[in-house]
Scaffold this motif. Structure first.
Motif, PDB file in Angstrom:
ATOM      1  N   SER A  19       0.789  -1.190  -0.039  1.00 17.13           N
ATOM      2  CA  SER A  19      -0.546  -0.121  -0.595  1.00 17.13           C
ATOM      3  C   SER A  19       0.874   1.086   0.090  1.00 17.13           C
ATOM      4  O   SER A  19       2.013   0.947   0.677  1.00 17.13           O
ATOM      5  N   LEU A  20       0.555   1.892  -0.557  1.00 16.10           N
ATOM      6  CA  LEU A  20       1.313   3.257  -0.756  1.00 16.10           C
ATOM      7  C   LEU A  20       0.539   4.625   0.458  1.00 16.10           C
ATOM      8  O   LEU A  20      -0.394   4.202   1.212  1.00 16.10           O
ATOM      9  N   VAL A  21       1.345   4.786   1.818  1.00 20.31           N
ATOM     10  CA  VAL A  21       1.050   5.925   2.936  1.00 20.31           C
ATOM     11  C   VAL A  21       1.818   6.922   2.466  1.00 20.31           C
ATOM     12  O   VAL A  21       2.747   6.521   1.824  1.00 20.31           O
ATOM     13  N   LEU A  22       1.022   7.968   2.478  1.00 20.65           N
ATOM     14  CA  LEU A  22       1.454   9.813   2.963  1.00 20.65           C
ATOM     15  C   LEU A  22       1.780   9.974   4.190  1.00 20.65           C
ATOM     16  O   LEU A  22       0.896   9.878   4.734  1.00 20.65           O
ATOM     17  N   ILE A  23       2.834  10.323   4.480  1.00 24.11           N
ATOM     18  CA  ILE A  23       2.647  11.159   5.642  1.00 24.11           C
ATOM     19  C   ILE A  23       2.943  12.805   5.533  1.00 24.11           C
ATOM     20  O   ILE A  23       3.904  13.089   5.141  1.00 24.11           O
ATOM     21  N   VAL A  36       6.045   3.017   0.435  1.00 21.37           N
ATOM     22  CA  VAL A  36       5.227   1.692   0.135  1.00 21.37           C
ATOM     23  C   VAL A  36       5.530   0.525   1.626  1.00 21.37           C
ATOM     24  O   VAL A  36       6.776   0.125   2.113  1.00 21.37           O
ATOM     25  N   LEU A  37       4.304   0.477   1.997  1.00 20.75           N
ATOM     26  CA  LEU A  37       4.046  -0.437   2.573  1.00 20.75           C
ATOM     27  C   LEU A  37       3.945  -1.600   2.997  1.00 20.75           C
ATOM     28  O   LEU A  37       2.661  -2.541   1.933  1.00 20.75           O
ATOM     29  N   ILE A  51      -3.343  -3.194   2.823  1.00 20.25           N
ATOM     30  CA  ILE A  51      -3.975  -1.935   3.125  1.00 20.25           C
ATOM     31  C   ILE A  51      -5.274  -1.895   4.118  1.00 20.25           C
ATOM     32  O   ILE A  51      -5.359  -1.488   4.853  1.00 20.25           O
ATOM     33  N   GLU A  52      -5.974  -3.559   4.418  1.00 20.61           N
ATOM     34  CA  GLU A  52      -7.040  -3.023   5.297  1.00 20.61           C
ATOM     35  C   GLU A  52      -6.815  -2.879   6.982  1.00 20.61           C
ATOM     36  O   GLU A  52      -7.292  -1.932   7.183  1.00 20.61           O
ATOM     37  N   ARG A  53      -5.151  -3.241   7.025  1.00 16.10           N
ATOM     38  CA  ARG A  53      -4.810  -2.745   8.347  1.00 16.10           C
ATOM     39  C   ARG A  53      -4.397  -1.368   7.792  1.00 16.10           C
ATOM     40  O   ARG A  53      -4.314  -0.615   9.727  1.00 16.10           O
ATOM     41  N   VAL A  64      -6.536  -2.119  -6.193  1.00 19.96           N
ATOM     42  CA  VAL A  64      -6.485  -1.245  -7.689  1.00 19.96           C
ATOM     43  C   VAL A  64      -5.992  -0.025  -7.205  1.00 19.96           C
ATOM     44  O   VAL A  64      -4.901   0.732  -7.912  1.00 19.96           O
ATOM     45  N   SER A  65      -6.047   1.190  -6.485  1.00 17.54           N
ATOM     46  CA  SER A  65      -5.541   1.972  -6.375  1.00 17.54           C
ATOM     47  C   SER A  65      -4.568   2.201  -6.031  1.00 17.54           C
ATOM     48  O   SER A  65      -3.483   2.682  -5.864  1.00 17.54           O
ATOM     49  N   ALA A  66      -3.875   0.946  -5.103  1.00 15.81           N
ATOM     50  CA  ALA A  66      -2.863   0.953  -3.856  1.00 15.81           C
ATOM     51  C   ALA A  66      -1.620   0.657  -5.387  1.00 15.81           C
ATOM     52  O   ALA A  66      -0.091   1.538  -5.281  1.00 15.81           O
ATOM     53  N   GLU A  67      -1.554   0.147  -6.624  1.00 13.73           N
ATOM     54  CA  GLU A  67      -1.297  -0.594  -7.201  1.00 13.73           C
ATOM     55  C   GLU A  67      -0.697   0.920  -8.823  1.00 13.73           C
ATOM     56  O   GLU A  67       0.567   0.792  -8.762  1.00 13.73           O
TER      57      GLU A  67
END
Length: 138
Positions: free
Chosen positions: A7-11, A77-78, A84-86, A124-127
């Motif tokens: 998953s993409l994560v933004l801080i 990227v985690l 994603i759910e977590r 799909v969004s993560a990709e």
């Protein structure tokens, strides 16, 4: 068996400015998520509009773009089982007033726009987001 996902994560800039990025990263790592890629950057408007393209034309779009481009952010990227759910559970609802107690947004968000973090909402969004932010991971 659970799915290993990325998953993409933004801080977001509000959290980076307040120097709480390390604390937020620790929440993810303490919950078994692995950092696969990470970088700090300041977005230009074009990149931000591409990221938030699905919100173009909505009433909050300009404020969203102004906020995300205001100063540096950290993109990561985690990876992990059902990542994603977590991650979305750890982040809490976008509106900090509605976020569950102890979630990142409950603890750190300033408001619905300056809510400290962003994460992909589905595979799909993560990709799509990972390809946009980290094309070298293809």
């Amino acid at each position: 068996m659970a799915d290993k996902q990325r998953s993409l994560v933004l801080i977001k800039p509000d959290a980076v400015r307040r120097e709480i990025a390390g604390t937020i990263i620790s929440v993810y790592e303490d919950n078994g998520l692995k950092i696969v890629a990470m970088k700090m950057m300041k977005l230009d408007r074009e990149f931000a509009e591409e990221h938030y393209a699905e919100h173009k034309g909505k009433s909050f779009f300009e404020n969203l773009i102004r906020t995300i481009t205001s100063s540096e952010l950290i993109a990561m990227v985690l990876e992990g089982e059902d990542a994603i759910e977590r991650i979305r559970a750890l982040n809490g609802k976008s509106d900090p007033a509605k976020a569950a107690e102890g979630t990142i947004r409950n603890r750190f968000a300033l408001n619905g726009t300056e809510n400290s973090v962003h994460a992909s909402d589905c595979p799909v969004s993560a990709e799509r987001e990972i390809a946009h932010w980290f094309p070298e991971l293809k």
